[in-house]
Structures are given as C-alpha cells and as structure tokens.
Design a protein around this motif. Structure first.
Motif, PDB file in Angstrom:
ATOM      1  N   VAL A  38       0.805   4.162   1.349  1.00  0.00           N
ATOM      2  CA  VAL A  38       0.208   3.176   2.243  1.00  0.00           C
ATOM      3  C   VAL A  38      -0.584   2.143   1.457  1.00  0.00           C
ATOM      4  CG1 VAL A  38       0.078   4.674   4.269  1.00  0.00           C
ATOM      5  CG2 VAL A  38      -1.798   4.651   2.616  1.00  0.00           C
ATOM      6  N   GLY A  39      -0.660   0.947   2.023  1.00  0.00           N
ATOM      7  CA  GLY A  39      -1.429  -0.123   1.414  1.00  0.00           C
ATOM      8  C   GLY A  39      -1.857  -1.092   2.495  1.00  0.00           C
ATOM      9  N   ARG A  40      -2.652  -2.094   2.097  1.00  0.00           N
ATOM     10  CA  ARG A  40      -3.080  -3.089   3.069  1.00  0.00           C
ATOM     11  C   ARG A  40      -1.976  -4.107   3.288  1.00  0.00           C
ATOM     12  NH1 ARG A  40      -9.412  -4.386   2.018  1.00  0.00           N
ATOM     13  NH2 ARG A  40     -10.145  -2.263   2.368  1.00  0.00           N
ATOM     14  N   CYS A  41      -1.626  -4.326   4.525  1.00  0.00           N
ATOM     15  CA  CYS A  41      -0.547  -5.244   4.873  1.00  0.00           C
ATOM     16  C   CYS A  41      -0.945  -6.679   4.513  1.00  0.00           C
ATOM     17  CB  CYS A  41      -0.259  -5.128   6.361  1.00  0.00           C
ATOM     18  SG  CYS A  41       0.892  -6.368   6.940  1.00  0.00           S
ATOM     19  N   PRO A  42      -0.113  -7.372   3.728  1.00  0.00           N
ATOM     20  CA  PRO A  42      -0.455  -8.757   3.350  1.00  0.00           C
ATOM     21  C   PRO A  42      -0.143  -9.774   4.446  1.00  0.00           C
ATOM     22  CG  PRO A  42       1.607  -8.099   2.321  1.00  0.00           C
ATOM     23  CD  PRO A  42       1.134  -6.913   3.126  1.00  0.00           C
ATOM     24  N   PHE A  43       0.458  -9.323   5.539  1.00  0.00           N
ATOM     25  CA  PHE A  43       0.912 -10.272   6.557  1.00  0.00           C
ATOM     26  C   PHE A  43      -0.070 -10.420   7.717  1.00  0.00           C
ATOM     27  CE2 PHE A  43       4.889  -8.262   4.865  1.00  0.00           C
ATOM     28  CZ  PHE A  43       5.165  -9.288   3.989  1.00  0.00           C
ATOM     29  N   HIS A  44      -1.098  -9.568   7.765  1.00  0.00           N
ATOM     30  CA  HIS A  44      -2.147  -9.767   8.764  1.00  0.00           C
ATOM     31  C   HIS A  44      -3.470  -9.326   8.140  1.00  0.00           C
ATOM     32  CE1 HIS A  44      -1.613  -5.412   9.641  1.00  0.00           C
ATOM     33  NE2 HIS A  44      -2.846  -5.467  10.126  1.00  0.00           N
ATOM     34  N   ASP A  45      -4.590  -9.628   8.827  1.00  0.00           N
ATOM     35  CA  ASP A  45      -5.910  -9.282   8.320  1.00  0.00           C
ATOM     36  C   ASP A  45      -6.096  -7.769   8.458  1.00  0.00           C
ATOM     37  OD1 ASP A  45      -8.466  -9.346   7.431  1.00  0.00           O
ATOM     38  OD2 ASP A  45      -9.327 -10.091   9.295  1.00  0.00           O
ATOM     39  N   ASP A  46      -5.768  -7.061   7.399  1.00  0.00           N
ATOM     40  CA  ASP A  46      -5.654  -5.606   7.462  1.00  0.00           C
ATOM     41  C   ASP A  46      -6.877  -4.951   6.826  1.00  0.00           C
ATOM     42  OD1 ASP A  46      -4.559  -3.218   8.055  1.00  0.00           O
ATOM     43  OD2 ASP A  46      -2.976  -3.282   6.533  1.00  0.00           O
ATOM     44  N   SER A  50      -2.389  -0.273   6.776  1.00  0.00           N
ATOM     45  CA  SER A  50      -1.413   0.054   7.812  1.00  0.00           C
ATOM     46  C   SER A  50       0.015  -0.270   7.382  1.00  0.00           C
ATOM     47  CB  SER A  50      -1.752  -0.650   9.128  1.00  0.00           C
ATOM     48  OG  SER A  50      -2.084  -1.993   8.922  1.00  0.00           O
ATOM     49  N   LEU A  51       0.146  -0.647   6.104  1.00  0.00           N
ATOM     50  CA  LEU A  51       1.494  -0.883   5.596  1.00  0.00           C
ATOM     51  C   LEU A  51       2.007   0.421   4.986  1.00  0.00           C
ATOM     52  CD1 LEU A  51       3.652  -3.165   4.836  1.00  0.00           C
ATOM     53  CD2 LEU A  51       2.670  -2.971   2.561  1.00  0.00           C
ATOM     54  N   VAL A  52       3.087   0.933   5.529  1.00  0.00           N
ATOM     55  CA  VAL A  52       3.664   2.177   5.036  1.00  0.00           C
ATOM     56  C   VAL A  52       4.933   1.864   4.261  1.00  0.00           C
ATOM     57  CG1 VAL A  52       4.602   4.435   5.667  1.00  0.00           C
ATOM     58  CG2 VAL A  52       2.729   3.444   7.002  1.00  0.00           C
ATOM     59  N   VAL A  53       5.000   2.365   3.032  1.00  0.00           N
ATOM     60  CA  VAL A  53       6.182   2.179   2.200  1.00  0.00           C
ATOM     61  C   VAL A  53       6.776   3.550   1.906  1.00  0.00           C
ATOM     62  CG1 VAL A  53       6.998   1.479  -0.083  1.00  0.00           C
ATOM     63  CG2 VAL A  53       5.371   0.038   1.144  1.00  0.00           C
ATOM     64  N   SER A  54       8.044   3.689   2.165  1.00  0.00           N
ATOM     65  CA  SER A  54       8.708   4.955   1.890  1.00  0.00           C
ATOM     66  C   SER A  54       9.643   4.803   0.701  1.00  0.00           C
ATOM     67  CB  SER A  54       9.491   5.408   3.125  1.00  0.00           C
ATOM     68  OG  SER A  54      10.346   6.479   2.759  1.00  0.00           O
ATOM     69  N   PRO A  55       9.245   5.313  -0.470  1.00  0.00           N
ATOM     70  CA  PRO A  55      10.111   5.193  -1.648  1.00  0.00           C
ATOM     71  C   PRO A  55      11.439   5.928  -1.451  1.00  0.00           C
ATOM     72  CG  PRO A  55       7.891   5.890  -2.265  1.00  0.00           C
ATOM     73  CD  PRO A  55       7.995   6.006  -0.774  1.00  0.00           C
ATOM     74  N   GLN A  56      11.439   6.927  -0.607  1.00  0.00           N
ATOM     75  CA  GLN A  56      12.650   7.709  -0.402  1.00  0.00           C
ATOM     76  C   GLN A  56      13.728   6.906   0.324  1.00  0.00           C
ATOM     77  OE1 GLN A  56      12.286  11.142   2.096  1.00  0.00           O
ATOM     78  NE2 GLN A  56      13.686  12.351   0.848  1.00  0.00           N
ATOM     79  N   SER A  57      13.342   6.242   1.419  1.00  0.00           N
ATOM     80  CA  SER A  57      14.331   5.459   2.160  1.00  0.00           C
ATOM     81  C   SER A  57      14.339   4.001   1.710  1.00  0.00           C
ATOM     82  CB  SER A  57      14.042   5.551   3.660  1.00  0.00           C
ATOM     83  OG  SER A  57      12.748   5.063   3.934  1.00  0.00           O
ATOM     84  N   ASN A  58      13.337   3.610   0.867  1.00  0.00           N
ATOM     85  CA  ASN A  58      13.219   2.239   0.383  1.00  0.00           C
ATOM     86  C   ASN A  58      12.981   1.266   1.535  1.00  0.00           C
ATOM     87  OD1 ASN A  58      12.987   1.094  -2.168  1.00  0.00           O
ATOM     88  ND2 ASN A  58      15.032   0.219  -2.143  1.00  0.00           N
ATOM     89  N   LEU A  59      12.172   1.723   2.508  1.00  0.00           N
ATOM     90  CA  LEU A  59      11.850   0.883   3.665  1.00  0.00           C
ATOM     91  C   LEU A  59      10.336   0.764   3.805  1.00  0.00           C
ATOM     92  CD1 LEU A  59      14.332   2.376   6.306  1.00  0.00           C
ATOM     93  CD2 LEU A  59      14.548   0.169   5.162  1.00  0.00           C
ATOM     94  N   TRP A  60       9.897  -0.333   4.463  1.00  0.00           N
ATOM     95  CA  TRP A  60       8.472  -0.519   4.729  1.00  0.00           C
ATOM     96  C   TRP A  60       8.267  -0.767   6.212  1.00  0.00           C
ATOM     97  CZ3 TRP A  60       6.864  -5.314   6.727  1.00  0.00           C
ATOM     98  CH2 TRP A  60       7.819  -6.341   6.663  1.00  0.00           C
ATOM     99  N   HIS A  61       7.010  -0.545   6.658  1.00  0.00           N
ATOM    100  CA  HIS A  61       6.700  -0.787   8.056  1.00  0.00           C
ATOM    101  C   HIS A  61       5.211  -1.057   8.189  1.00  0.00           C
ATOM    102  CE1 HIS A  61       8.143  -0.396  12.269  1.00  0.00           C
ATOM    103  NE2 HIS A  61       6.840  -0.419  12.476  1.00  0.00           N
ATOM    104  N   CYS A  62       4.842  -2.079   8.936  1.00  0.00           N
ATOM    105  CA  CYS A  62       3.430  -2.322   9.231  1.00  0.00           C
ATOM    106  C   CYS A  62       3.119  -1.710  10.587  1.00  0.00           C
ATOM    107  CB  CYS A  62       3.094  -3.805   9.237  1.00  0.00           C
ATOM    108  SG  CYS A  62       1.408  -4.114   9.827  1.00  0.00           S
ATOM    109  N   LEU A  63       2.198  -0.714  10.567  1.00  0.00           N
ATOM    110  CA  LEU A  63       1.837  -0.030  11.815  1.00  0.00           C
ATOM    111  C   LEU A  63       0.736  -0.785  12.553  1.00  0.00           C
ATOM    112  CD1 LEU A  63       1.709   3.582  10.344  1.00  0.00           C
ATOM    113  CD2 LEU A  63       3.598   2.533  11.591  1.00  0.00           C
ATOM    114  N   GLY A  64       0.222  -1.845  11.943  1.00  0.00           N
ATOM    115  CA  GLY A  64      -0.870  -2.606  12.554  1.00  0.00           C
ATOM    116  C   GLY A  64      -0.356  -3.758  13.394  1.00  0.00           C
ATOM    117  N   ALA A  65      -1.035  -4.890  13.273  1.00  0.00           N
ATOM    118  CA  ALA A  65      -0.768  -6.045  14.137  1.00  0.00           C
ATOM    119  C   ALA A  65       0.679  -6.536  14.061  1.00  0.00           C
ATOM    120  CB  ALA A  65      -1.712  -7.183  13.782  1.00  0.00           C
TER     121      ALA A  65
END
Ligand SMILES: [Zn+2]
Length: 133
Positions: A38-46, A50-65
C-alpha cells in the motif's frame, strides 16, 4: 495505423513491473496484508494510504476517493495523461524483445527516463527560483 496486438498488451501487463513504475513515480510502498503493498494515492489528496498494489497480479487499485485501478498501462495513462496507444508504445520499449520486433532500437527503461525528466524539472525550478531553497 496498425492495431496493437493483444499479445503485446498481454506481455506488457505481465512483464513490466508495476511496483517499479509506482515507486519511480514517487509513491512509497509498504507491505501490508498478504502480498499486497500500500501507498499514498498520487491521484487524490490521500492522507491514509489507499493505493493498493499487488505485485502478484501486477494490478493497482485506489480504495479511496478515486475508486479506480488497473494495469501498468492504466497507471502510465493516468500518471502521464496520455492515450492507451501512447502508453502501450512507451511500455513496449521497456521489454527489449517487443521493442526489437517493433523495429525500434532498444532504449533505457521507462523508469529511468521518468527519473531523468523529474530531476531535470527540479533543476529548472531552482534556476527560475534561486531563493526557494
Ligand atoms: Zn486515489
């Protein structure tokens, strides 16, 4: 213009490290539950990561705004503000075999190019505003 082969898109999504792209963009990733990071999402004021990165599936998702996510291609489209095709062309150059089959000389990795751009911007800013530091 020739259509981009599904195979090329599939290889980019599988072979270009999302973790590396995200960290190059300046997001600090921390291991959390399971294999996800997890890390701070650069696309909203986080304020909370709420930024989740999955190295296994190579996908990301912002659970926030943003409530959005995707593959390495979506990440580059969103961070660089470019089209799907342009993002694919940049990332394709990151895989030497694909760059070669596209008839392009092998370049340095996308991550390195982005780092150079960022540091050049910093220097330009300091030249413009010498008192800022
Ligand atoms: Zn977000």
């Amino acid at each position: 213009m020739a259509r981009i082969a599904d195979e090329v898109i599939g290889r980019i999504k599988a072979e270009v490290s999302l973790e590396r792209l995200v960290e190059t963009f300046g997001v600090e990733l921390k291991k959390k539950h399971g294999r996800d990071e997890v890390g701070r999402c650069p696309f909203h004021d986080d304020r909370t990561p709420s930024l989740v990165v999955s190295p296994q599936s190579n996908l990301w998702h912002c659970l926030g705004a943003c409530n959005t996510g995707g593959s390495v291609i979506d990440w580059v489209m969103k961070t660089q503000g470019i089209s799907f095709r342009h993002a694919v062309e940049i990332l394709r150059d990151d895989i030497p075999a694909l760059a070669a089959s596209a008839g392009k000389p092998v370049k340095h990795s996308t991550a390195q190019k982005m780092e150079v751009l960022l540091s050049e911007d910093d220097e330009a800013l300091q030249l413009l505003n010498p008192k800022m530091k």
